[in-house]
Design an enzyme around this catalytic site. Structure first.
Site, PDB file in Angstrom:
ATOM      1  N   ARG A  86      43.755  47.128  33.556  1.00  0.00           N
ATOM      2  CA  ARG A  86      44.179  45.787  33.962  1.00  0.00           C
ATOM      3  C   ARG A  86      45.352  45.379  33.069  1.00  0.00           C
ATOM      4  O   ARG A  86      45.189  44.613  32.113  1.00  0.00           O
ATOM      5  CB  ARG A  86      43.027  44.783  33.835  1.00  0.00           C
ATOM      6  CG  ARG A  86      41.694  45.205  34.422  1.00  0.00           C
ATOM      7  CD  ARG A  86      41.547  44.980  35.896  1.00  0.00           C
ATOM      8  NE  ARG A  86      41.602  43.612  36.340  1.00  0.00           N
ATOM      9  CZ  ARG A  86      40.566  42.890  36.751  1.00  0.00           C
ATOM     10  NH1 ARG A  86      39.373  43.388  36.720  1.00  0.00           N
ATOM     11  NH2 ARG A  86      40.735  41.665  37.197  1.00  0.00           N
ATOM     12  N   CYS A  90      35.821  42.439  34.476  1.00  0.00           N
ATOM     13  CA  CYS A  90      35.107  43.543  35.114  1.00  0.00           C
ATOM     14  C   CYS A  90      35.812  44.857  34.843  1.00  0.00           C
ATOM     15  O   CYS A  90      37.035  44.926  34.856  1.00  0.00           O
ATOM     16  CB  CYS A  90      35.031  43.312  36.622  1.00  0.00           C
ATOM     17  SG  CYS A  90      33.559  42.433  37.125  1.00  0.00           S
ATOM     18  N   ASP A 134      37.939  42.528  46.430  1.00  0.00           N
ATOM     19  CA  ASP A 134      36.659  41.991  45.968  1.00  0.00           C
ATOM     20  C   ASP A 134      35.560  42.070  47.032  1.00  0.00           C
ATOM     21  O   ASP A 134      34.413  41.718  46.769  1.00  0.00           O
ATOM     22  CB  ASP A 134      36.823  40.528  45.506  1.00  0.00           C
ATOM     23  CG  ASP A 134      37.526  40.447  44.160  1.00  0.00           C
ATOM     24  OD1 ASP A 134      37.794  41.494  43.556  1.00  0.00           O
ATOM     25  OD2 ASP A 134      37.818  39.311  43.717  1.00  0.00           O
ATOM     26  N   LYS A 137      35.142  30.682  42.809  1.00  0.00           N
ATOM     27  CA  LYS A 137      35.176  30.986  41.364  1.00  0.00           C
ATOM     28  C   LYS A 137      36.597  31.194  40.870  1.00  0.00           C
ATOM     29  O   LYS A 137      37.008  30.631  39.859  1.00  0.00           O
ATOM     30  CB  LYS A 137      34.332  32.237  41.084  1.00  0.00           C
ATOM     31  CG  LYS A 137      34.550  32.826  39.705  1.00  0.00           C
ATOM     32  CD  LYS A 137      33.781  34.099  39.495  1.00  0.00           C
ATOM     33  CE  LYS A 137      34.457  35.362  39.952  1.00  0.00           C
ATOM     34  NZ  LYS A 137      35.473  35.933  39.052  1.00  0.00           N
ATOM     35  N   ASN A 138      37.353  32.034  41.576  1.00  0.00           N
ATOM     36  CA  ASN A 138      38.673  32.396  41.056  1.00  0.00           C
ATOM     37  C   ASN A 138      39.663  31.234  41.090  1.00  0.00           C
ATOM     38  O   ASN A 138      40.557  31.158  40.245  1.00  0.00           O
ATOM     39  CB  ASN A 138      39.231  33.609  41.808  1.00  0.00           C
ATOM     40  CG  ASN A 138      38.496  34.883  41.419  1.00  0.00           C
ATOM     41  OD1 ASN A 138      37.745  34.898  40.439  1.00  0.00           O
ATOM     42  ND2 ASN A 138      38.693  35.949  42.186  1.00  0.00           N
ATOM     43  N   ARG A 160      27.916  36.407  37.118  1.00  0.00           N
ATOM     44  CA  ARG A 160      29.283  35.945  36.797  1.00  0.00           C
ATOM     45  C   ARG A 160      29.897  35.183  37.959  1.00  0.00           C
ATOM     46  O   ARG A 160      30.752  34.325  37.765  1.00  0.00           O
ATOM     47  CB  ARG A 160      30.188  37.150  36.498  1.00  0.00           C
ATOM     48  CG  ARG A 160      29.842  37.891  35.248  1.00  0.00           C
ATOM     49  CD  ARG A 160      30.826  38.988  35.008  1.00  0.00           C
ATOM     50  NE  ARG A 160      32.178  38.422  34.979  1.00  0.00           N
ATOM     51  CZ  ARG A 160      33.275  39.092  34.722  1.00  0.00           C
ATOM     52  NH1 ARG A 160      33.201  40.364  34.465  1.00  0.00           N
ATOM     53  NH2 ARG A 160      34.440  38.507  34.715  1.00  0.00           N
TER      54      ARG A 160
END
Ligand code: UD1
Length: 430
Positions: free
Chosen positions: A122, A117, A305, A22-23, A397
């Site tokens: 952040r 998230c 993660d 995903k990232n 997600r």
């Protein structure tokens, strides 16, 4: 509202196929707009974050054709706007990759301040520092980051803190800058390398990705390419941990075992057996796991993660484990939910002290964010009785067909969207 209903207790056994990262995918599809030629990307995971990013790109005029579930064809000649709407940004923080991509290509971009998230503050100071250093004016006001430059000029940038997002954003903008950019103390995550490989396949000249010094030699323009996204190390790790928690035996296929070293090492510490193949890892669980100590760190350290999923494993290990979170300060919100399932975890500052218990007991819990949600599912798979996980939109997600893949390993899990269906499933498995 959709939820997962799980009847725990089945050992997970069998094989599971891991999808694209995903990232990496989020940054790669953003970077695809840096050429006017057509780009084809495959092994794209069909998950909500990627689909939101595709929506954000279409919204500014990018033409995106879905060839099949995991392949898209992107052409950016039709871009009509250099401003990305808050509607998308509030859903995925990674839409800030459009800043670096648009700035590189058009020397101008405007993106709402990011969401994502809720796992701690952040900041975006490192992105801002990088863009400024390349000669852009950066304005952060009214909830927007606006960047523009007459020319982007290569520069020497020292990252005060290791940041995946800032490294990628700067790398993208620097690709189309004049001259050489050096990024020091760069992030080394596998997806940094994947994005650099992708840009290089479009004609960029990036060297050193995967080390802490990345050199980007600016080029005038990029061309079309066909590219396949690397496998998702976090999805892979999640299935490895699900195997461990249930005392199962799972072959996790289509992975790069090197990317999973920190995860594998901790499973071995906890008493599991991990066998590495060329593109697969097999996890053989153990009846009683052993306590261990974990600290999250930038790659190649243990990934933040994977932290909630690791805690879900260690809550069943014999003895006292500790899990220290050094990347995001607010990443233990799921601990209270695990406690409702019988875990004994105490959080002191950035450290979770976990006293192993014999088993989880099913409960109704709520996913506070993406990876914590996955951790609650892992706990539910091992729990006695029924676990209901609410707010699974967070889990969607980042995990494609999560429940289907788990069912393929023998889990009793259903995604339901009404109390009626939930009760039907419970009756069916009781
Ligand atoms: C990415 C991943 C996320 C993962 C994280 C760390 C994506 C889309 N998301 O997030 O899943 O958890 O890497 O591996 O790839 N920081 C600053 N200033 C900045 C930027 C970051 O201080 O300008 C800090 C953050 O607060 C955090 C640390 O740096 O403490 C690392 O953050 P970063 O690597 O940037 O995470 P993301 O790229 O947002």
């Amino acid at each position: 509202m959709e939820q997962y209903v799980i009847k725990g207790g089945n050992k997970l056994v069998g094989e599971v196929e891991i999808g694209g990262a995903k990232n990496a995918a989020l940054a790669i599809i953003a970077a695809a707009i840096m050429t006017d030629e057509t780009v084809v990307i495959d092994n794209l995971p069909d998950v909500r974050d990627v689909n939101v990013m595709i929506g954000a790109m279409e919204d500014i005029g990018v033409h995106i054709e879905r060839i099949d579930r995991h392949t898209v064809k992107i052409n950016a000649t039709t871009i009509g706007r250099l401003s990305v709407d808050y509607e998308y940004i509030k859903k995925i923080r990674a839409s800030y990759y459009l800043l670096g991509a648009l700035l590189g290509k058009y020397k101008k971009a405007e993106v709402a301040l990011p969401g994502g998230c809720n796992i701690g503050s952040r900041p975006i100071d490192l992105h801002v520092k990088g863009f400024k250093s390349l000669g852009s004016d950066v304005d952060v006001s009214y909830g927007l980051i606006s960047v523009k430059a007459k020319r982007l000029i290569g520069s020497h940038i020292y990252m005060d803190k290791v940041s995946v997002g800032a490294t990628i954003n700067i790398m993208m903008a620097a690709t189309l800058a004049e001259g050489k950019t050096t990024i020091e103390n760069a992030a080394k995550e596998p997806h940094i390398v994947d994005v650099a490989n992708f840009l290089n396949s479009m004609g960029a000249n990036i060297r050193g990705a995967g080390t802490d010094v990345i050199r980007v030699f600016g080029v005038n323009k990029l061309h079309g390419t066909e590219y396949s996204v690397i496998p998702d190390q976090i999805e892979a790790g999640t299935f490895m941990f699900a195997a461990a928690t249930t005392g199962g035996d799972v072959l996790v296929k289509n992975v790069i075992p090197k990317h999973l070293e920190a995860t594998s090492a901790k499973l071995v510490d906890a008493g599991c057996q991990v066998v590495e193949y060329d593109d697969a890892v097999r996890v053989i669980g153990k009846e009683k796991l052993t306590a261990t100590q974990v600290t999250t760190l930038p790659y190649p350290g243990f990934p933040t993660d994977m932290q909630p999923q690791m805690t879900a494993v260690l809550a069943l290990a014999e003895g006292t484990s500790t899990v220290a979170e050094t990347i995001f300060e607010n990443r233990f919100k799921y601990v209270d939910e695990l406690a409702r399932m019988g875990a004994n975890i105490q959080v002191e500052g950035n450290v979770a002290i976990i006293r192993g218990v014999d088993n989880y007991t099913g409960a109704r819990v709520s996913a506070p964010d993406l990876r914590a949600g996955a951790a609650l599912v892992i706990a539910g798979l091992a729990a006695e009785g029924i676990t209901i996980v609410d707010d699974i939109h967070y889990i969607q997600r980042g995990y494609e067909r999560f429940e289907e893949k788990l069912r393929g390993l023998g889990a009793l899990i259903e995604r339901t969207d009404s109390e009626n269906d939930t009760q039907k499933f419970i009756r069916h498995v009781s």
